[in-house]
Design a protein around this motif. Structure first.
Motif, PDB file in Angstrom:
ATOM      1  N   ARG A 155       0.791   9.040  -5.880  1.00 18.93           N
ATOM      2  CA  ARG A 155       0.296  10.370  -5.601  1.00 18.93           C
ATOM      3  C   ARG A 155       1.514  10.811  -6.653  1.00 18.93           C
ATOM      4  O   ARG A 155       1.716  12.698  -7.851  1.00 18.93           O
ATOM      5  N   LEU A 212      -6.207   5.954  -0.779  1.00 18.08           N
ATOM      6  CA  LEU A 212      -5.147   4.300   0.237  1.00 18.08           C
ATOM      7  C   LEU A 212      -3.991   5.145   1.205  1.00 18.08           C
ATOM      8  O   LEU A 212      -4.498   3.961   2.256  1.00 18.08           O
ATOM      9  N   LEU A 213      -4.176   6.264   1.154  1.00 18.58           N
ATOM     10  CA  LEU A 213      -4.090   6.776   2.995  1.00 18.58           C
ATOM     11  C   LEU A 213      -4.684   6.347   4.352  1.00 18.58           C
ATOM     12  O   LEU A 213      -4.151   5.904   5.268  1.00 18.58           O
ATOM     13  N   TYR A 271      -5.429   8.339  -4.025  1.00 18.78           N
ATOM     14  CA  TYR A 271      -4.547   8.002  -2.727  1.00 18.78           C
ATOM     15  C   TYR A 271      -5.173   8.575  -1.694  1.00 18.78           C
ATOM     16  O   TYR A 271      -4.290   8.265  -0.612  1.00 18.78           O
ATOM     17  N   TYR A 311       1.049   3.855  -3.468  1.00 19.88           N
ATOM     18  CA  TYR A 311       0.003   4.763  -2.722  1.00 19.88           C
ATOM     19  C   TYR A 311       1.321   6.343  -2.859  1.00 19.88           C
ATOM     20  O   TYR A 311       0.719   6.960  -4.124  1.00 19.88           O
ATOM     21  N   TYR A 315       0.499  -1.532   0.003  1.00 18.82           N
ATOM     22  CA  TYR A 315       0.066  -0.218  -0.214  1.00 18.82           C
ATOM     23  C   TYR A 315       0.790   0.792   0.450  1.00 18.82           C
ATOM     24  O   TYR A 315       0.331   2.134  -0.770  1.00 18.82           O
ATOM     25  N   GLN A 316       2.252   1.216   0.850  1.00 17.61           N
ATOM     26  CA  GLN A 316       2.596   2.796   0.677  1.00 17.61           C
ATOM     27  C   GLN A 316       3.554   2.381  -0.010  1.00 17.61           C
ATOM     28  O   GLN A 316       3.336   3.827  -1.462  1.00 17.61           O
TER      29      GLN A 316
END
Length: 157
Positions: free
Chosen positions: A36, A61-62, A58, A32, A28-29
């Motif tokens: 971005r 996702l955050l 995004y 993300y 995920y990070q």
């Protein structure tokens, strides 16, 4: 001494789930940051709609990053939080220097496909462990992301 954690799951199962959730968190990070990058760098005739859509993605996702990390904590384990760990654990790779709108959309599709694959594995593990909380979270994410993939593929024609 009990072999269950604070929420009543067998510790061995919780540990295995936390490990898989940390891999999901890493993916995920990275995803993300890719999205971005698409938001910041997209160019072309669909700039305005894609720029806004990538921001929507995004932002979601955050939220999910935080929810996955908190689920790991709920299981009694620690979420990874260093980017060096994310790069090591993630199957999603950094997508650099992408600015073409169609390439960005394809990158989003590929990222969601990778997340869905991992979440299906977690869903199976969680079901086997009678972990309704993790199973429900994974199931909700899968449902949302499958629809997003359908819509993005329709967008591409």
């Amino acid at each position: 001494m009990s072999d269950t954690n604070a929420i009543g799951l067998h510790e061995a199962s919780a540990s295995q789930l936390a490990e898989q959730l940390n891999a999901l968190l890493a993916n995920y990070q990275i995803f993300y940051m890719n999205v971005r990058g698409y938001h910041w760098n997209v160019k072309g005739p669909n700039f305005f709609e894609l720029h806004a859509k990538f921001e929507e993605f995004y932002t979601d996702l955050l939220t999910k990053i935080d929810e996955v990390a908190e689920r790991i904590l709920t299981l009694g384990h620690k979420p990874v939080h260093a980017y060096s760990d994310y790069v090591e654990l993630a199957s999603i790779r950094e997508d650099k220097n992408v600015h073409d709108g169609e390439a960005c959309v394809r990158g989003v599709i590929k990222g969601y496909q990778a997340l869905i694959e991992l979440q299906r594995e977690i869903l199976s593990l969680a079901s086997d462990a009678d972990d309704e909380g993790t199973a429900a979270q994974a199931s909700d994410y899968i449902r949302e992301q499958e629809k997003t993939i359908w819509m993005l593929n329709a967008y591409l024609g």
